[in-house]
Each structure stands twice: as structure tokens, then as C-alpha cells.
Design a protein around this motif. Structure first.
Motif, short mmCIF file in Angstrom:
data_model
loop_
_atom_site.label_atom_id
_atom_site.label_comp_id
_atom_site.label_asym_id
_atom_site.label_seq_id
_atom_site.Cartn_x
_atom_site.Cartn_y
_atom_site.Cartn_z
N UNK A 181 0.70 -1.34 0.05
CA UNK A 181 -0.05 0.11 -0.05
C UNK A 181 0.76 1.15 0.09
N UNK A 182 2.22 1.08 -0.40
CA UNK A 182 2.90 2.47 -0.18
C UNK A 182 3.24 3.30 -1.61
N UNK A 183 2.54 2.65 -2.40
CA UNK A 183 2.53 3.23 -3.98
C UNK A 183 1.25 3.50 -4.53
N UNK A 184 0.28 4.07 -4.08
CA UNK A 184 -0.92 4.25 -4.56
C UNK A 184 -1.00 4.79 -5.74
N UNK A 185 0.03 5.98 -6.06
CA UNK A 185 -0.09 6.64 -7.31
C UNK A 185 0.24 5.77 -8.50
N UNK A 186 1.47 5.03 -8.21
CA UNK A 186 1.87 3.92 -9.28
C UNK A 186 0.67 3.03 -9.33
N UNK A 209 6.18 11.63 -6.06
CA UNK A 209 6.76 12.34 -7.16
C UNK A 209 5.90 11.92 -8.43
N UNK A 210 5.84 10.69 -8.62
CA UNK A 210 5.23 9.81 -9.80
C UNK A 210 3.70 10.47 -9.76
N UNK A 211 2.99 10.74 -8.56
CA UNK A 211 1.61 11.20 -8.65
C UNK A 211 1.67 12.55 -9.30
N UNK A 245 2.40 12.56 -13.13
CA UNK A 245 1.06 11.94 -13.70
C UNK A 245 -0.15 13.18 -13.64
N UNK A 246 -0.17 13.80 -12.47
CA UNK A 246 -1.25 14.86 -12.45
C UNK A 246 -0.82 16.00 -13.37
N UNK A 247 0.48 16.11 -13.67
CA UNK A 247 0.96 17.33 -14.48
C UNK A 247 0.66 17.08 -16.11
N UNK A 248 0.08 15.90 -16.43
CA UNK A 248 -0.17 15.62 -17.81
C UNK A 248 0.92 15.11 -18.53
#
Length: 413
Positions: free
Chosen positions: A39-44, A229-231, A234-237
Motif C-alpha cells: 500500500x505504499x505506492x498508490x499513485x503508481x 513524485x510519480x503522482x 502524472x497529475x501534471x499531464x
């Protein structure tokens, strides 16, 4: 008509959004898999749900320099010329580092895209890579290239940017730290918004992966940080493609001692001192965390026949591959003029065997944990992850397909 860029025999479509390729150094696929399950990489996990989670192969030797240069040229070492971190210079016969851009024989994707009008951002953890990867870039306001190691020394003439530490909000990290990689990610997020590059390359250091196995607290802390940072990317398009330059495996015995064959000692005992020379291409200025022990070597024979030397090497426990120069370079797509007479890959049944030169030549005092390293076939599998779906993929994914994946094989949302 879609704009394209051709370089090193490959054609790339202009990316439909900022393309961020991340080379997470030493990132064995298990690292991110274990962190996601914890559960440590929800954005990935969200990125993969709308994109891809595949596997690919690195080039051999599975070391940093050959693979980073393969990623940014789209070709194997036989084309770009970077076959390790260290070699015997064919012109002088002297052992030397392979960090100087003079060793690079092919233009980078960055150089080609900048000439076509693209904006380029490239951030590395270590400055040795920044010099190689930045070859051919013109710092005229359309390119930046710097390392977190030397972030306090950046300037417009050499890096295309200044005041990086202020931009990122971090001091220069220690070279042996997880923060060296965090600086890369943090800088990437800032540049995505401020510069809006067409292509961005973020290359980390494998300090954490050498030190910590996937299920350790140290590794999971690192990947939880990376996920933040991955999130943001990703949010930056951005189109985000994540690969690794190589994997990482335990290279020690059950008692924690390194599982080493000191090949120069073996060959000196068989043929006499000075009759052979073992070169370890893993060697670089930062050997504290691996002691210059890896699973790939090249050997020069000065008198004994190549066949005789190969027979002695093949008789050692844990040796997976022993090939002469021609066959080894053909199998692993390496430049013949920069390799020795023999190519050796170690691993053994558990993948744990590494190659040293002479026992007294390796300082292992900095190994505070059991050795983890790379270089062989067992560290060739790498993750290939993206936040978009792929289409029309090649039969075998390789890490040097990373930019082609982001340009040519993305299914648009």
C-alpha cells in the motif's frame, strides 16, 4: 502530417504530451511490486490501472553506463560504444573510466529532438552520467542538463539553468544517500511545470537498491517517496514511462560474506602474474556500496591461448557464460574493439556469484550490509511501466525502447 525525428536508425513520433522517461537505477521489478502490495505506492497503482506494467530486458553488462546510454540512444552498446563504466583504452593500453563524452559513438535522442525544435530536460543523480547523456545539447534556453550531485555548481553556460537548489528547495544531498535520487524527482516535477519540456529524462542512483532488499524498511521508504513524485508527474499531464538500467540481486553466502570468485588470483595461479588481465566494468568512482564486485568481467590474455584461459575460467563455480570476444560481442551486442579477449558472466544456481580481480585489491570495509550487486543475466529483467496503454509492441521489450514507447506505442486517452 505527424512530425517525426529519426536518429540511430529509429524514427520517433513527436510526443503528444510531455514525455518523462524515468530510469530507476537498480530497480529490480520486485521493489515496486512489494511496495504496491504494502500500500505504499498508490499513485503508481493508479498509473498502472490506466496504463501498463510489463517486463523487459536490460543490455548486458547490466551496469549503469551501458544501459543509460542505450536508453537515450535507442541502441545497444555495439552502436553507442559505452560497454561499461571502466575499460582498457584501446589507443593507450591504460585502464580508465568511461565517463568522458568522447567515448560515445552515437548521438542521443535528446540531441536529435533539440535540433528538431524540442525542449529537453535531463536530470541525473551522478554527474558522471550527466556529462555523457548531455553530449550534443546546446544550452540556448531550450535545454537543461544537471546532476543532483553537483546541483550547487550549475550555470547557464554548462547546464542551461542556475539556482537549482533554490528551485528544488533542497540542499545538495550526500552522494551515498536516498536523497540524491529524491532531488532528481523533485527537480523533474518543478521542471515539468516551469519549463514544459517535450522530453524529460530522470535517472536516479542505486544506492538504496545496493543496500536494501525489496522487503526492507529502507527500500519501502524509498519507493513510498518515489510514489509521491510519480503522482505529481502524472497529475501534471505527462506521459510517464518507467524503466531501470538493471536489476539487483543478493550476492552473498548464507553467512553474509560476499560470494566472490577472485578471477585474477585464479588466473595468476594458473598462468603466472602478468599473463592475463581481468577488467571489471562495474568499477566507477562510487564503489563503497559494492566494492567493485559485479557479475560481468572481460579478460585479456598476454601469452596463454584464449582457449586455455577460457577453460580455467569455465571450471570455476558460479560462472554462467565464458565466450571469446567475437562470440561474446555478437551475443551481447558489444563493441569488439573495447572488450578483452574473453567475456565472462557469473551468477551460478542462485545468481549470487560475483567476480573480483585479486582479493587484496577490493576494499569491502564500506559494506555494512550483505552484498547486493548486478552485472549478469540474473539482473537483466527490468520493469517497463507507463501511465498510458501500449499498442503495436515489439516482441521483446528492452529498456532502450523507453522513448519509442512514449512516442510511438502510446494509446491516447
Amino acid at each position: 502530417m505527424m512530425k517525426t525525428v529519426s536518429v540511430n536508425g529509429r524514427t520517433y513520433n513527436w510526443p503528444s504530451a510531455p514525455l518523462v522517461v524515468i530510469c530507476c537505477d537498480g530497480s529490480e521489478p520486485d521493489y515496486m511490486e512489494v511496495a504496491m502490495k504494502a500500500g505504499l505506492m498508490p499513485n503508481l497503482r493508479k498509473m498502472i490501472a490506466k496504463g501498463e506494467n510489463r517486463r523487459g530486458h536490460s543490455v548486458i553488462p547490466s551496469f549503469t553506463n551501458p544501459n543509460n546510454l542505450s536508453i537515450v540512444t535507442g541502441q545497444p552498446p555495439a552502436v553507442h560504444g559505452i560497454c561499461g563504466n571502466y575499460l582498457i583504452d584501446p589507443a593507450t593500453g591504460k585502464e580508465t573510466m568511461m565517463n568522458d563524452p568522447k567515448w560515445l559513438r552515437a548521438p542521443t535522442i535528446f540531441e536529435a529532438f533539440q535540433k528538431a525544435g524540442a525542449k529537453i530536460a535531463m536530470v541525473t543523480a551522478k554527474d558522471k552520467l550527466r556529462l555523457l547523456l548531455g553530449k550534443g545539447l546546446v544550452f540556448d534556453g531550450t535545454a537543461v542538463a544537471f546532476s543532483s550531485e553537483k546541483a550547487d555548481k550549475v550555470n547557464l553556460a554548462e547546464n542551461g539553468i542556475e539556482n537549482v537548489c533554490a528551485m528544488v528547495g533542497m540542499d545538495v544531498p550526500d552522494v551515498y544517500s536516498a536523497e540524491l535520487s529524491e532531488f532528481v524527482f523533485a527537480a523533474g516535477v518543478k521542471l515539468l511545470h516551469s519549463m514544459k519540456p517535450d522530453l524529460m529524462y530522470l535517472s536516479t542512483t542505486d544506492y538504496v537498491q545496493h543496500k536494501y532488499a525489496p522487503r526492507s524498511v529502507g527500500a519501502q521508504t524509498f519507493y513510498a517517496m518515489m510514489d509521491t513524485y510519480l503522482g505529481q508527474l502524472d497529475a501534471g499531464g505527462a506521459i510517464v514511462v518507467i524503466v531501470a538500467d538493471h536489476g539487483m540481486k543478493d550476492k552473498h553466502l548464507s553467512n553474509g560474506e560476499p560470494d566472490v570468485v577472485y578471477l585474477q588470483d585464479v588466473l595468476d595461479a594458473a598462468f603466472g602474474a602478468g599473463k592475463t588481465k581481468v577488467i571489471l566494468p562495474i568499477t566507477d568512482p562510487y564503489v563503497v556500496h559494492h566494492g567493485a564486485l559485479g557479475s560481468f568481467a572481460t579478460v585479456y590474455a598476454y601469452g596463454p591461448s584464449v582457449a586455455e584461459v577460457m577453460a580455467v575460467i569455465a571450471s570455476q563455480d558460479g560462472i554462467d557464460v565464458v565466450l571469446d570476444r567475437k562470440d561474446g560481442c555478437a551475443r551481447f551486442e558489444l563493441p569488439e574493439d573495447r572488450m578483452g579477449d574473453i567475456i565472462v558472466v557469473s551468477g551460478g544456481p542462485k545468481g549470487s556469484k560475483v567476480i573480483g580481480t585479486s582479493c587484496d585489491k577490493h576494499d569491502l570495509s564500506g559494506l555494512n550490509e550483505p552484498l547486493r550487486s548486478h552485472g549478469g543475466l540474473t539482473e537483466q529483467e527490468i520493469p517497463v511501466i507507463a501511465n498510458r496503454k501500449f499498442k503495436n509492441l515489439p516482441d521483446q521489450l528492452r529498456n532502450f525502447d523507453a522513448f519509442a514507447l512514449g512516442c510511438n506505442h502510446i494509446v491516447e486517452n
